[in-house]
Design a protein around this motif. Structure first.
Motif, PDB file in Angstrom:
ATOM      1  N   ASN A  21       9.095  -0.373   1.498  1.00 61.98           N
ATOM      2  CA  ASN A  21       9.663   0.223   0.287  1.00 61.98           C
ATOM      3  C   ASN A  21       9.701   1.730   0.469  1.00 61.98           C
ATOM      4  OD1 ASN A  21      10.083   1.281  -2.364  1.00 61.98           O
ATOM      5  ND2 ASN A  21       9.374  -0.647  -3.250  1.00 61.98           N
ATOM      6  N   LEU A  22      10.897   2.302   0.413  1.00 63.49           N
ATOM      7  CA  LEU A  22      11.071   3.741   0.618  1.00 63.49           C
ATOM      8  C   LEU A  22      11.313   4.503  -0.678  1.00 63.49           C
ATOM      9  CD1 LEU A  22      13.116   3.669   3.933  1.00 63.49           C
ATOM     10  CD2 LEU A  22      10.723   4.282   3.623  1.00 63.49           C
ATOM     11  N   GLY A  23      11.016   3.881  -1.809  1.00 62.73           N
ATOM     12  CA  GLY A  23      11.060   4.588  -3.078  1.00 62.73           C
ATOM     13  C   GLY A  23      12.456   4.920  -3.548  1.00 62.73           C
ATOM     14  N   GLY A  24      12.547   5.985  -4.329  1.00 64.30           N
ATOM     15  CA  GLY A  24      13.835   6.404  -4.881  1.00 64.30           C
ATOM     16  C   GLY A  24      13.941   7.912  -4.866  1.00 64.30           C
ATOM     17  N   GLY A  25      14.250   8.486  -6.017  1.00 64.89           N
ATOM     18  CA  GLY A  25      14.372   9.937  -6.102  1.00 64.89           C
ATOM     19  C   GLY A  25      15.749  10.478  -5.824  1.00 64.89           C
ATOM     20  N   LEU A  69       0.841  -1.182   0.000  1.00 62.84           N
ATOM     21  CA  LEU A  69       0.000   0.000   0.000  1.00 62.84           C
ATOM     22  C   LEU A  69       0.881   1.237   0.000  1.00 62.84           C
ATOM     23  CD1 LEU A  69      -2.849   1.278   0.209  1.00 62.84           C
ATOM     24  CD2 LEU A  69      -2.507   1.287   2.708  1.00 62.84           C
ATOM     25  N   ARG A  70       0.661   2.113  -0.986  1.00 66.15           N
ATOM     26  CA  ARG A  70       1.415   3.359  -1.030  1.00 66.15           C
ATOM     27  C   ARG A  70       0.764   4.392  -0.121  1.00 66.15           C
ATOM     28  NH1 ARG A  70       4.094   6.580  -6.124  1.00 66.15           N
ATOM     29  NH2 ARG A  70       4.576   8.497  -5.006  1.00 66.15           N
ATOM     30  N   VAL A  71       1.582   4.975   0.758  1.00 65.22           N
ATOM     31  CA  VAL A  71       1.091   5.974   1.697  1.00 65.22           C
ATOM     32  C   VAL A  71       1.874   7.272   1.516  1.00 65.22           C
ATOM     33  CG1 VAL A  71       0.338   4.264   3.386  1.00 65.22           C
ATOM     34  CG2 VAL A  71       2.663   5.190   3.521  1.00 65.22           C
ATOM     35  N   ARG A 100       8.056   8.461  10.162  1.00 64.38           N
ATOM     36  CA  ARG A 100       6.597   8.535  10.153  1.00 64.38           C
ATOM     37  C   ARG A 100       5.966   7.234   9.663  1.00 64.38           C
ATOM     38  NH1 ARG A 100       5.280  14.685   7.931  1.00 64.38           N
ATOM     39  NH2 ARG A 100       6.949  15.748   9.082  1.00 64.38           N
ATOM     40  N   VAL A 101       6.563   6.644   8.632  1.00 64.62           N
ATOM     41  CA  VAL A 101       6.013   5.402   8.106  1.00 64.62           C
ATOM     42  C   VAL A 101       6.207   4.262   9.102  1.00 64.62           C
ATOM     43  CG1 VAL A 101       6.178   3.703   6.246  1.00 64.62           C
ATOM     44  CG2 VAL A 101       6.292   6.139   5.721  1.00 64.62           C
ATOM     45  N   LEU A 102       7.306   4.287   9.853  1.00 64.96           N
ATOM     46  CA  LEU A 102       7.535   3.241  10.848  1.00 64.96           C
ATOM     47  C   LEU A 102       6.526   3.302  11.988  1.00 64.96           C
ATOM     48  CD1 LEU A 102      11.438   3.064  11.085  1.00 64.96           C
ATOM     49  CD2 LEU A 102       9.884   1.274  10.257  1.00 64.96           C
ATOM     50  N   ASP A 103       6.031   4.478  12.304  1.00 61.99           N
ATOM     51  CA  ASP A 103       4.960   4.555  13.309  1.00 61.99           C
ATOM     52  C   ASP A 103       3.744   3.754  12.840  1.00 61.99           C
ATOM     53  OD1 ASP A 103       6.365   6.141  15.095  1.00 61.99           O
ATOM     54  OD2 ASP A 103       5.566   8.023  14.300  1.00 61.99           O
ATOM     55  N   GLY A 114       3.472  -5.043   2.765  1.00 59.55           N
ATOM     56  CA  GLY A 114       4.048  -3.912   3.471  1.00 59.55           C
ATOM     57  C   GLY A 114       3.646  -2.579   2.884  1.00 59.55           C
ATOM     58  N   LEU A 115       4.290  -1.531   3.380  1.00 60.83           N
ATOM     59  CA  LEU A 115       3.996  -0.162   2.998  1.00 60.83           C
ATOM     60  C   LEU A 115       5.025   0.351   1.997  1.00 60.83           C
ATOM     61  CD1 LEU A 115       3.226   1.223   6.572  1.00 60.83           C
ATOM     62  CD2 LEU A 115       1.545   0.611   4.811  1.00 60.83           C
ATOM     63  N   HIS A 116       4.566   1.295   1.180  1.00 56.55           N
ATOM     64  CA  HIS A 116       5.433   1.948   0.206  1.00 56.55           C
ATOM     65  C   HIS A 116       5.292   3.452   0.361  1.00 56.55           C
ATOM     66  CE1 HIS A 116       6.584   3.833  -3.563  1.00 56.55           C
ATOM     67  NE2 HIS A 116       7.264   2.739  -3.873  1.00 56.55           N
ATOM     68  N   CYS A 117       6.416   4.168   0.303  1.00 55.93           N
ATOM     69  CA  CYS A 117       6.378   5.619   0.366  1.00 55.93           C
ATOM     70  C   CYS A 117       7.490   6.187  -0.508  1.00 55.93           C
ATOM     71  CB  CYS A 117       6.548   6.116   1.798  1.00 55.93           C
ATOM     72  SG  CYS A 117       6.416   7.917   1.947  1.00 55.93           S
TER      73      CYS A 117
END
Length: 462
Positions: free
Chosen positions: A268-272, A182-184, A250-253, A229-232
């Motif tokens: 997943n913490l993305g790129g950029g 899920l992307r948050v 914040r995502v770890l909370d 898991g989560l994606h940001c």
């Protein structure tokens, strides 16, 4: 180096001691000048490339792409191992995607991230293992989701509640199991252009952190969906680790809260990750980024008393950006006298049709004379295209030798990412070919368009 002397030049632009120099980190490592002063990339001269393939021409250094892919994978592997976890690196295909690049990056151990049905088909056509693909996008159609499930895609990143229900219907009908994330939106704003910042609340991607527990509960209730898991993703062209550290916290909370409902194996913490487009840019080395981001996650997990999940990252620009160089032929030249100084306009045979980023984002680039070494003093220059738009700027601010003349070849660095993917046929200009160079050889990896290609789409021609 000398300070810029014209009041119309930006503060970051300095007058170079040598207007022929190739700034390390901006150009591919293979880019050099030969004994005659001609630019050489991957062992092939600019003149040979232009004579063989024409201009405009997008040149991609295969060795540079492979080196950066391998370096990125190794950096995150090492950082993850140092903190007792694993890392997976996805190449973000939106930066530049064709079957050849898919093969290069997968050869070097990377997975591939796609965000449309078209990108998915390119990856599959290259022979990529569907299980090593991730599927992004804020508006994945039912047909695209069905195709992704059909081919056994590794992970689908859910972007909205509607996608949950679409996938629920698909897995129920097909009797399959699909891994999803899920992307948050963490609310962390990347220090970049507004259109490149993707984690703030008022934009189209992802879901708010507050809504995520409800959506994750729904995913977990659906037989056939496996919540991974989560994606940001906080944006693009980012220097430093501060934004990633805050976003991870914040995502770890949320991650900790969701652990009460079951295991969450991945984050997943993305790129950029940013690159150098000009000598003024100082991107963070990939090893430093990897260690800093992974350490932030490990420290955050330790503080919360939770295990460190497996990590994923999605660089694209950092893999291909500096591997690309675009060659143009100089057409007309005019000097414009202004109250605050003088600027030279050098027009080339491409423009915003092959690189829309300056018009879209005000992106800055570096240019150099490629067919020879210039002998004139550095002149403040704006490189512009041939299109009927005043915003058709290829390089906004640069110092080029004053003796640049019509017929010269000009090279623009760091055009490997987001140039070809954003290209168009504005003013009915055909899109240029992409040529790979390595070890003194050049080959076409994406064919250029012809005027006949453009006319062939016009249904009014009999």
């Amino acid at each position: 180096m000398h300070s810029a002397v014209s009041s119309i030049a930006p503060e970051w632009l300095v007058v170079p001691d040598d207007a022929n120099d190739l700034v390390p980190g901006v150009w591919p490592a293979s880019a050099v000048r030969d004994a005659d002063g001609e630019l050489v990339i991957g062992g092939v001269t600019a003149g040979e490339l232009a004579r063989t393939f024409g201009t405009p021409l997008q040149v991609l250094d295969e060795t540079e792409v492979r080196r950066r892919a391998a370096q990125t994978r190794s950096a995150f592997d090492a950082a993850a191992a140092a903190h007792g976890t694993t890392a997976r690196v996805y190449y973000a295909g939106k930066a530049l995607l064709n079957t050849t690049i898919v093969r290069w990056v997968t050869d070097e151990g990377l997975n591939v991230d796609v965000c449309t049905g078209g990108e998915l088909e390119v990856a599959l056509a290259a022979g990529a293992d569907a299980a090593r693909l991730g599927f992004h996008g804020n508006n994945k159609s039912v047909a695209e989701l069905e195709r992704a499930v059909e081919v056994g895609i590794g992970t689908i990143v859910i972007d909205s509640e509607i996608e949950i229900e679409r996938l629920a219907a698909i897995v129920s009908r097909t009797g399959t199991t699909q891994r999803v994330m899920l992307r948050v939106n963490s609310g962390v704003h990347a220090e970049t252009h507004d259109f490149l910042a993707t984690a703030h609340e008022d934009q189209k991607f992802g879901t708010p952190l507050a809504l995520a527990p409800t959506l994750v509960a729904r995913i977990r209730d659906i037989e056939g969906l496996e919540f991974a898991g989560l994606h940001c993703h906080i944006g693009s062209q980012i220097f430093g680790v501060a934004g990633f550290r805050e976003s991870a916290s914040r995502v770890l909370d949320l991650h900790q809260e969701l652990l009460a409902g079951g295991d969450i194996p991945q984050l997943n913490l993305g790129g950029g990750f940013g690159i150098a487009y000009t000598r003024a840019d100082t991107p963070t080395p990939i090893a430093e980024l990897a260690e800093g981001i992974v350490a932030a996650v490990a420290e955050g997990c330790a503080a919360r008393g939770i295990p460190v999940p497996a990590l994923s990252f999605e660089p694209g620009r950092a893999i291909v950006g500096n591997a690309g160089v675009t060659l143009y032929e100089v057409g007309t030249i005019k000097d414009v006298a202004l109250d605050t100084g003088s600027r030279r306009y050098v027009s080339v045979d491409g423009g915003m049709s092959d690189n829309a980023r300056p018009a879209l984002y005000g992106a800055q680039y570096s240019a150099r004379l490629a067919s020879r070494a210039g002998s004139g003093e550095p002149a403040l220059t704006r490189v512009v295209g041939k299109h009927c738009e005043s915003g058709d700027i290829v390089v906004d601010h640069e110092h080029l030798p004053a003796d640049v003349a019509p017929g010269d070849l000009l090279a623009v660095a760091a055009t490997g990412a987001y140039c070809a993917p954003l290209s168009s046929n504005y003013n009915h200009v055909p899109r240029p070919p992409i040529v790979a160079v390595a070890d003194g050889a050049a080959r076409v990896i994406v064919r250029g368009e012809t005027l006949n290609d453009l006319l062939g789409r016009d249904a009014g021609i009999e």
